[in-house]
Design a protein around this motif. Sequence first.
Motif, PDB file in Angstrom:
ATOM      1  N   HIS A 186       0.886  -1.032  -0.080  1.00  0.00           N
ATOM      2  CA  HIS A 186       0.147  -0.015   0.137  1.00  0.00           C
ATOM      3  C   HIS A 186       0.893   1.233   0.008  1.00  0.00           C
ATOM      4  N   PRO A 187       0.419   2.338  -0.521  1.00  0.00           N
ATOM      5  CA  PRO A 187       1.191   3.764  -0.527  1.00  0.00           C
ATOM      6  C   PRO A 187       1.880   3.971   0.588  1.00  0.00           C
ATOM      7  N   VAL A 188       0.928   3.771   1.671  1.00  0.00           N
ATOM      8  CA  VAL A 188       1.484   4.066   3.187  1.00  0.00           C
ATOM      9  C   VAL A 188       2.630   3.524   3.377  1.00  0.00           C
ATOM     10  N   HIS A 189       2.698   2.087   3.454  1.00  0.00           N
ATOM     11  CA  HIS A 189       3.720   1.694   3.734  1.00  0.00           C
ATOM     12  C   HIS A 189       5.012   1.649   2.929  1.00  0.00           C
ATOM     13  N   ASN A 190       4.881   2.015   1.261  1.00  0.00           N
ATOM     14  CA  ASN A 190       6.150   2.497   0.588  1.00  0.00           C
ATOM     15  C   ASN A 190       6.528   3.661   1.032  1.00  0.00           C
ATOM     16  N   PHE A 191       5.658   4.605   1.469  1.00  0.00           N
ATOM     17  CA  PHE A 191       6.103   5.962   1.945  1.00  0.00           C
ATOM     18  C   PHE A 191       6.934   5.982   3.119  1.00  0.00           C
ATOM     19  N   ARG A 192       6.452   5.219   4.074  1.00  0.00           N
ATOM     20  CA  ARG A 192       7.107   4.760   5.303  1.00  0.00           C
ATOM     21  C   ARG A 192       8.502   4.286   4.969  1.00  0.00           C
ATOM     22  N   ARG A 193       8.538   3.269   4.237  1.00  0.00           N
ATOM     23  CA  ARG A 193      10.146   2.628   3.948  1.00  0.00           C
ATOM     24  C   ARG A 193      10.856   3.480   3.361  1.00  0.00           C
ATOM     25  N   GLU A 194      10.308   4.364   2.352  1.00  0.00           N
ATOM     26  CA  GLU A 194      11.210   5.323   1.379  1.00  0.00           C
ATOM     27  C   GLU A 194      11.482   6.470   2.152  1.00  0.00           C
ATOM     28  N   SER A 195      10.729   7.019   3.253  1.00  0.00           N
ATOM     29  CA  SER A 195      10.931   8.000   4.187  1.00  0.00           C
ATOM     30  C   SER A 195      11.951   7.667   5.222  1.00  0.00           C
ATOM     31  N   TYR A 196      12.257   6.505   5.584  1.00  0.00           N
ATOM     32  CA  TYR A 196      13.018   5.943   6.798  1.00  0.00           C
ATOM     33  C   TYR A 196      14.681   6.578   6.603  1.00  0.00           C
ATOM     34  N   VAL A 251      -0.874  11.704  12.671  1.00  0.00           N
ATOM     35  CA  VAL A 251      -0.640  10.271  12.913  1.00  0.00           C
ATOM     36  C   VAL A 251       0.890  10.091  12.733  1.00  0.00           C
ATOM     37  N   VAL A 252       1.617   9.455  13.844  1.00  0.00           N
ATOM     38  CA  VAL A 252       3.049   9.106  13.687  1.00  0.00           C
ATOM     39  C   VAL A 252       3.204   7.903  12.956  1.00  0.00           C
ATOM     40  N   MET A 253       3.802   8.050  11.793  1.00  0.00           N
ATOM     41  CA  MET A 253       4.193   6.780  10.933  1.00  0.00           C
ATOM     42  C   MET A 253       5.293   6.141  11.626  1.00  0.00           C
ATOM     43  N   ASP A 254       6.487   6.763  11.852  1.00  0.00           N
ATOM     44  CA  ASP A 254       7.523   6.238  12.356  1.00  0.00           C
ATOM     45  C   ASP A 254       8.435   7.433  13.293  1.00  0.00           C
ATOM     46  N   ALA A 255       9.218   6.877  14.145  1.00  0.00           N
ATOM     47  CA  ALA A 255       9.801   7.527  15.117  1.00  0.00           C
ATOM     48  C   ALA A 255      11.141   6.874  15.402  1.00  0.00           C
ATOM     49  N   ILE A 256      12.433   7.831  15.796  1.00  0.00           N
ATOM     50  CA  ILE A 256      13.598   7.270  16.127  1.00  0.00           C
ATOM     51  C   ILE A 256      13.827   8.169  17.423  1.00  0.00           C
ATOM     52  N   HIS A 257      13.854   7.368  18.587  1.00  0.00           N
ATOM     53  CA  HIS A 257      14.186   7.928  19.781  1.00  0.00           C
ATOM     54  C   HIS A 257      15.699   8.662  20.122  1.00  0.00           C
ATOM     55  N   GLY A 258      15.790   9.711  20.702  1.00  0.00           N
ATOM     56  CA  GLY A 258      16.964  10.475  20.907  1.00  0.00           C
ATOM     57  C   GLY A 258      17.566  10.240  22.401  1.00  0.00           C
ATOM     58  N   GLN A 259      18.146  11.528  22.604  1.00  0.00           N
ATOM     59  CA  GLN A 259      18.622  11.830  23.881  1.00  0.00           C
ATOM     60  C   GLN A 259      17.589  11.765  24.786  1.00  0.00           C
ATOM     61  N   LEU A 260      16.286  12.221  24.621  1.00  0.00           N
ATOM     62  CA  LEU A 260      15.140  12.289  25.511  1.00  0.00           C
ATOM     63  C   LEU A 260      14.196  11.347  24.997  1.00  0.00           C
ATOM     64  N   THR A 261      13.863  10.405  25.674  1.00  0.00           N
ATOM     65  CA  THR A 261      13.103   9.490  25.361  1.00  0.00           C
ATOM     66  C   THR A 261      11.561  10.035  25.600  1.00  0.00           C
ATOM     67  N   LEU A 262      10.819  10.092  24.652  1.00  0.00           N
ATOM     68  CA  LEU A 262       9.407  10.491  24.517  1.00  0.00           C
ATOM     69  C   LEU A 262       8.291   9.586  24.303  1.00  0.00           C
ATOM     70  N   SER A 263       8.215   8.485  24.459  1.00  0.00           N
ATOM     71  CA  SER A 263       7.362   7.399  24.321  1.00  0.00           C
ATOM     72  C   SER A 263       6.082   7.896  24.805  1.00  0.00           C
ATOM     73  N   SER A 264       5.845   8.595  25.782  1.00  0.00           N
ATOM     74  CA  SER A 264       4.336   8.884  26.208  1.00  0.00           C
ATOM     75  C   SER A 264       3.886   9.843  25.167  1.00  0.00           C
ATOM     76  N   TYR A 265       4.672  10.612  24.710  1.00  0.00           N
ATOM     77  CA  TYR A 265       4.018  11.807  23.823  1.00  0.00           C
ATOM     78  C   TYR A 265       3.877  11.362  22.468  1.00  0.00           C
ATOM     79  N   TYR A 266       4.402  10.135  21.982  1.00  0.00           N
ATOM     80  CA  TYR A 266       4.247   9.746  20.798  1.00  0.00           C
ATOM     81  C   TYR A 266       3.283   8.498  20.528  1.00  0.00           C
TER      82      TYR A 266
END
Length: 267
Positions: free
Chosen positions: A84-94, A119-134
């Motif tokens: 589906h275009p959504v999954h293609n877009f997520r893969r190509e945007s990574y 809508v959050v499609m993908d996220a990479i956590h950094g120095q500040l963990t923000l799981s509760s916000y995403y």
Amino acid sequence: MAPSQSSKSNSSNTLNRALRLMRMLCEAPTPLSLTKIAKTLEVDAGNLHRLLQSLQDDGWVSRVYDGAEYTVGPLLMNNFDPWHPVHNFRRESYPFLKQLHEQTRETSALILFLGTQRVVMDAIHGQLTLSSYYDVQLSSPVHGSASGKILLASLPAGIVDEVLGGEPLPKYTEFTPTTRDDLDRHLIEIRETRYCISREEAFNGIVAYGAPIQYRGRVLGCLVSTAASADIATRDDASFATKLRDVANLLSASVPSIHQMKFFLTG
């Protein structure tokens, strides 16, 4: 009193219609009109409209903001087939999301706009963990967050009025814009600079930077980086946001499936 046989039958029929409807939206490459859905499912348009409204309120369905068409909601975004275009877009945007994370070392997210929902499609956590916000569907204040203000800056004035409601706007910190005049100045600046800075407007101690993902003049979503406000000096805000904008512009110009995503999100 136990439910009657008729009540059980009506509930079963409603559930069946809802499941068929959600499957239909998951398989559709573009948003569908109420008339198209009603004809395909062979259901009454009035009853279907009420069902769609209920599913929209719960996050299963989204309505395209500038038309009477519907697509999947945040809670169904992971139920598409693999191509589906959504999954293609997520893969190509990574790779671009990874590039942003490597440049900033901060939490970075790819966000799409489904109507007026973020809508959050993908996220990479950094120095500040923000799981509760995403969460999958962002609930951060739309008028005080980077992703929210980028969304508002892309919407027609009438839709912005619907999203915000009346004044004063809710205040979450001492820096949250609470009047339309203040907010409108922010939105004008976003349209001019093509980036957004939200320093402690939604949450104390957090700064967020965002830049729109665009295709042929239509904003489809944004890239956002979030950090502890103490870690980035105010004088460095514009430099950080410009770096984010450069990556978002490169993504917008390079990802092959962005053309398909435009039609999926906007029809």
